[in-house]
Scaffold this active site. Structure first.
Site, mmCIF file in Angstrom:
data_model
loop_
_atom_site.group_PDB
_atom_site.id
_atom_site.type_symbol
_atom_site.label_atom_id
_atom_site.label_comp_id
_atom_site.label_asym_id
_atom_site.label_seq_id
_atom_site.Cartn_x
_atom_site.Cartn_y
_atom_site.Cartn_z
ATOM 1 N N ASN A 108 -1.191 -11.421 -1.766
ATOM 2 C CA ASN A 108 -0.226 -11.381 -0.665
ATOM 3 C C ASN A 108 -0.942 -11.136 0.648
ATOM 4 O OD1 ASN A 108 0.751 -8.737 0.865
ATOM 5 N ND2 ASN A 108 0.003 -8.080 -1.157
ATOM 6 N N PHE A 112 2.866 -6.557 6.681
ATOM 7 C CA PHE A 112 3.848 -5.530 7.080
ATOM 8 C C PHE A 112 5.107 -6.135 7.709
ATOM 9 C CE2 PHE A 112 0.525 -1.886 7.847
ATOM 10 C CZ PHE A 112 0.342 -1.775 6.478
ATOM 11 N N SER A 171 -4.082 -1.500 3.964
ATOM 12 C CA SER A 171 -3.638 -2.884 3.817
ATOM 13 C C SER A 171 -4.685 -3.808 4.427
ATOM 14 C CB SER A 171 -2.310 -3.105 4.529
ATOM 15 O OG SER A 171 -2.091 -4.499 4.633
ATOM 16 N N ASN A 173 -4.072 -6.741 5.394
ATOM 17 C CA ASN A 173 -3.378 -7.803 6.127
ATOM 18 C C ASN A 173 -3.009 -7.465 7.564
ATOM 19 O OD1 ASN A 173 -3.453 -9.485 3.810
ATOM 20 N ND2 ASN A 173 -1.801 -8.256 2.942
ATOM 21 N N THR A 174 -3.443 -6.300 8.037
ATOM 22 C CA THR A 174 -3.318 -5.969 9.456
ATOM 23 C C THR A 174 -4.757 -5.801 9.956
ATOM 24 O OG1 THR A 174 -1.167 -4.909 9.181
ATOM 25 C CG2 THR A 174 -2.443 -4.269 11.120
ATOM 26 N N LYS A 207 -3.156 6.639 1.333
ATOM 27 C CA LYS A 207 -3.405 5.502 0.429
ATOM 28 C C LYS A 207 -4.659 4.751 0.855
ATOM 29 C CE LYS A 207 -1.152 1.608 -1.832
ATOM 30 N NZ LYS A 207 0.136 0.960 -2.076
ATOM 31 N N ASN A 236 -4.903 0.425 -2.951
ATOM 32 C CA ASN A 236 -4.179 -0.743 -2.445
ATOM 33 C C ASN A 236 -4.773 -2.021 -3.075
ATOM 34 O OD1 ASN A 236 -2.535 -2.376 -0.675
ATOM 35 N ND2 ASN A 236 -2.514 -0.634 0.719
HETATM 36 C C1 LIG Z 1 3.750 -8.445 -2.425
HETATM 37 C C2 LIG Z 1 3.080 -7.126 -2.239
HETATM 38 C C3 LIG Z 1 3.347 -6.389 -1.100
HETATM 39 C C4 LIG Z 1 2.744 -5.152 -0.906
HETATM 40 N N1 LIG Z 1 3.032 -4.431 0.223
HETATM 41 C C5 LIG Z 1 2.511 -3.190 0.373
HETATM 42 C C6 LIG Z 1 2.854 -2.405 1.492
HETATM 43 O O1 LIG Z 1 3.656 -2.785 2.339
HETATM 44 N N2 LIG Z 1 2.274 -1.178 1.618
HETATM 45 C C7 LIG Z 1 1.390 -0.688 0.684
HETATM 46 O O2 LIG Z 1 0.915 0.440 0.829
HETATM 47 N N3 LIG Z 1 1.062 -1.420 -0.404
HETATM 48 C C8 LIG Z 1 1.596 -2.648 -0.572
HETATM 49 N N4 LIG Z 1 1.273 -3.378 -1.682
HETATM 50 C C9 LIG Z 1 0.268 -2.846 -2.642
HETATM 51 C C10 LIG Z 1 0.895 -2.142 -3.838
HETATM 52 O O3 LIG Z 1 1.619 -1.009 -3.440
HETATM 53 C C11 LIG Z 1 -0.200 -1.720 -4.843
HETATM 54 O O4 LIG Z 1 -1.064 -0.779 -4.231
HETATM 55 C C12 LIG Z 1 -1.024 -2.903 -5.333
HETATM 56 O O5 LIG Z 1 -0.235 -4.052 -5.480
HETATM 57 C C13 LIG Z 1 -1.720 -2.613 -6.657
HETATM 58 O O6 LIG Z 1 -0.798 -2.326 -7.673
HETATM 59 P P1 LIG Z 1 -0.261 -3.438 -8.729
HETATM 60 O O7 LIG Z 1 -1.488 -4.123 -9.283
HETATM 61 O O8 LIG Z 1 0.496 -2.656 -9.756
HETATM 62 O O9 LIG Z 1 0.598 -4.359 -7.958
HETATM 63 C C14 LIG Z 1 1.857 -4.633 -1.887
HETATM 64 C C15 LIG Z 1 1.612 -5.386 -3.046
HETATM 65 C C16 LIG Z 1 2.203 -6.610 -3.240
HETATM 66 C C17 LIG Z 1 1.917 -7.377 -4.501
#
Ligand SMILES: Cc1cc2nc3c(=O)[nH]c(=O)nc-3n(C[C@H](O)[C@H](O)[C@H](O)COP(=O)(O)O)c2cc1C
Length: 344
Positions: A108, A112, A171, A173-174, A207, A236
């Site tokens: 992704n 934000f 993140s 992405n910022t 985080k 993350n």
């Molecule tokens: C589509 C998507 C959007 C995410 N958006 C955020 C976010 O806004 N803030 C954040 O701290 N982590 C965000 N994450 C990261 C997740 O909270 C997590 O740290 C990461 O996906 C690893 O866990 P997983 O493998 O179980 O998905 C996002 C993950 C995905 C897949």
């Protein structure tokens, strides 16, 4: 019986972001269910909060705090909404969310996208009576001239509706956001955040990214302990690209799900070694079943979170993992889940 095996092909026929929107809409319409009763051995206290189960929903699924109650009802022991920024923002152009089906992962680069803190505050006011734990993950706007000021604004705006706050500086992405993990910047940020929280604010979690260099976990742990951070969420999404099969493997953004698992576990072990258990850790990244969650707990996580595995395995996943953990606690002879933390 789970309906998800039947729903999944329909959801997967849609573009990933459209499927996500539809899921949130369906959850909003679904009848509210109270949280299930979890086995007592799963109850655990972290940062002064009583978690009924250590399996939480990671940030990013419910960015705007639209369905925290429904997610608690599905069996998550806690739900982290956000990331929420002070001002609303659109995020990156679409497409920005990709399912890597062959790899059981997601990339992704949402950036934000969210409706801002004022809108989330109004929604979350309705959740303050809930017994479940709803945390709020805060971030900085992309165009912000003073990122630290954005986190301070987040603490002030969201404390009243957050059982805990997460400072998200990880993140990918910022642009430039992750530089806040550098020691000097991190100390300035944490000290400003603590001042804004005051003496009666909610616990503050930090985080971090899984892509840290040698020595960085040590620096982060030192700064976190000195600035009285209550827990660290590891981790993350990753900007690295382990071997992947899917055609979307070269899309830019953060990778999550199964390919992230070894990296996230390694990062967790590094943070545990650096902290020696002095600060609670929350394990995230590629957790898909009870064995994964158990490994993370044995490696030093007091709590775990997941997001991507729910896309592939359905919303019953939190409950299944919780039951599997309870079974492992009993089988190994621990009195409760907290006793298992860091024993592996
Ligand atoms: C589509 C998507 C959007 C995410 N958006 C955020 C976010 O806004 N803030 C954040 O701290 N982590 C965000 N994450 C990261 C997740 O909270 C997590 O740290 C990461 O996906 C690893 O866990 P997983 O493998 O179980 O998905 C996002 C993950 C995905 C897949």
């Amino acid at each position: 019986m789970s309906l998800y095996p039947f729903v999944r092909p329909l959801a997967f026929a849609l573009d990933a972001e459209a499927a996500h929107r539809l899921t949130i809409k369906a959850l909003k319409l679904a009848p509210r269910r109270p949280p299930p009763h979890f086995p007592d051995v799963l109850r655990t206290n972290v940062a002064g909060l009583d978690f009924p189960s250590p399996v939480g929903l990671a940030a990013g699924f419910d960015k705007d705090g639209e369905v925290p109650e429904q997610m608690l009802g599905l069996g998550f022991g806690f739900v982290e909404v956000g990331t929420i920024t002070p001002k609303p923002q659109q995020g990156n152009p679409r497409p920005r969310l990709f399912r890597l089906r062959e790899d059981r992962g997601v990339i992704n680069r949402m950036g934000f996208n969210n409706e801002g803190q004022a809108a989330a505050f109004e929604r979350l006011l309705g959740c303050t009576h809930l017994h479940g734990i709803v945390g709020v993950n805060i971030g900085a706007n992309k165009d912000s001239a003073d990122r630290i000021a954005d986190y301070v604004a987040g603490v002030k705006a969201m404390s009243a509706v957050a059982r805990y706050l997460t400072i998200n500086i990880s993140s990918p992405n910022t642009p430039g956001l992750r530089q806040l993990q550098d020691e000097g910047a991190l100390r300035a940020l944490l000290s400003a955040v603590q001042e804004a929280r005051g003496s009666d604010g909610p616990p503050v979690f930090l985080k971090v990214a899984p892509d840290l260099g040698e020595g960085e976990p040590d620096q982060i742990i030192r700064a976190a302990i000195q600035h009285r951070i209550d827990a660290i969420i590891v981790a993350n999404t990753t900007v690295s690209r382990p071997l992947l099969k899917s055609r979307y493997r070269d899309e830019s953004g953060g990778l999550s799900g199964e390919p992230l698992k070894p990296l996230a576990l390694k990062a967790l072990r590094e943070f545990r070694a650096a902290s020696g258990g002095e600060i609670p850790l929350i394990g995230v990244g590629g957790i898909a079943d009870a064995d994964d969650a158990w490994d993370r707990i044995r490696a030093g996580a007091s709590l775990v979170q997941l997001y991507t595995a729910m896309v592939y395995r359905g919303p019953g996943i939190a409950r299944r993992i919780a039951d599997g953990l309870a079974e492992r606690v009993r089988r190994t002879g621990f009195a409760n889940i907290a006793e298992a933390v860091g024993t592996g």
